[in-house]
Design an enzyme around this catalytic site. Structure first.
Site, short mmCIF file in Angstrom:
data_model
loop_
_atom_site.label_atom_id
_atom_site.label_comp_id
_atom_site.label_asym_id
_atom_site.label_seq_id
_atom_site.Cartn_x
_atom_site.Cartn_y
_atom_site.Cartn_z
N LEU A 150 0.85 -1.18 0.00
CA LEU A 150 0.00 0.00 0.00
C LEU A 150 0.89 1.24 0.00
CD1 LEU A 150 -1.41 -2.41 1.71
CD2 LEU A 150 -2.98 -0.63 2.46
N GLY A 205 1.26 4.24 4.53
CA GLY A 205 2.11 3.34 3.76
C GLY A 205 2.40 2.05 4.50
N SER A 206 2.23 0.90 3.85
CA SER A 206 2.34 -0.34 4.59
C SER A 206 2.26 -1.55 3.67
CB SER A 206 1.20 -0.42 5.61
OG SER A 206 -0.04 -0.18 4.96
N ARG A 207 2.08 -2.70 4.31
CA ARG A 207 1.95 -3.96 3.58
C ARG A 207 0.85 -4.79 4.26
NH1 ARG A 207 4.78 -7.85 0.52
NH2 ARG A 207 4.73 -9.96 1.35
#
Length: 233
Positions: A93, A184-186
């Site tokens: 993301l 922001g990430s996964r």
């Protein structure tokens, strides 16, 4: 009007105040400079957007738990949360993605496990998956409680806060909001191999949470209601 998640109210208020102060300072130099903060304010609102999604009519499927880009598809011999082999689909993301996480299927929350960790760049798939701060929601069959899927929320280099809105024993429906990751990430989706999943996305593909099918499954999964996530093929 842009739908905003309640989880972003604090950040939007604080961010708006800071940007207003910056704009006021720039205004002393020249009024046109105040316009420089407008794109940042629009981005701040957009980051916390929470759009409604139309769920796919296909029942024998797992939907995407997040918006973003598919970065990896990996077969695993053992997934601790699933108690056996599974397939992992990783989704990155960016700061421009919708950051709401959703349930991939109907079922019952078996466990919610939070783990402290590092803040490695989420694009480093394996390192971020195993070493970063994370929260994993395990979902089981509503009838027999057998684990069927898990959604792992993982922080990244910028992301610093995970929100989870479900708890053990709670019944969830496919596409239901289960939390979000800020900035922001996964997000990873694990699907138990006993369901005989067939991944239908490819690496590099953009997906929308709740709206796009990640994999079809052949084994029946029992929902809490009359509907089912999958019919026996």
């Amino acid at each position: 009007m842009l739908p905003i998640t309640r989880h972003g109210v604090r950040e939007i208020v604080i961010g708006s105040i800071i940007l207003a102060g910056i704009a006021a300072g720039l205004g002393f130099v020249h009024w046109s400079l105040t316009l420089l903060v407008v794109p940042l304010w629009i981005w701040l609102l957009a980051f916390f957007r929470d759009p409604e999604r139309v769920l796919p009519t296909l029942q024998h499927a797992m939907v995407s738990p997040a918006d973003g880009k598919v970065t990896d598809i990996v077969e695993l011999e053992h997934v601790e949360e699933l108690g056996g082999p599974g397939v992992r689909v990783g989704i990155f993301l960016s700061v421009f993605s919708v950051h709401i996480n959703r349930a991939p299927c109907d079922g019952k929350v078996l466990a919610v496990n939070y783990k402290k960790g590092k803040f490695i760049n989420a694009m480093s798939h394996n390192s971020a998956s195993t070493q970063n701060e994370s929260n994993t929601v395990t979902i089981g069959d509503a009838a027999d409680g057998r684990p069927i899927a898990a959604v792992k929320q993982i922080v990244g280099l910028i992301a610093r806060r995970i929100i989870c809105t479900v708890e053990p024993a709670q019944i969830v429906e496919r596409g239901q909001r289960i939390g979000m990751i800020k900035f922001g990430s996964r997000t990873e989706l694990y699907i138990a191999k006993h369901l005989e999943p067939q991944v239908v996305v490819r690496v590099g593909q953009a997906v929308n949470g709740g709206a796009d099918v990640i994999a079809t499954i052949k084994k029946a999964v029992h929902a809490a209601k009359a509907s089912v996530v999958a019919q026996t093929a």
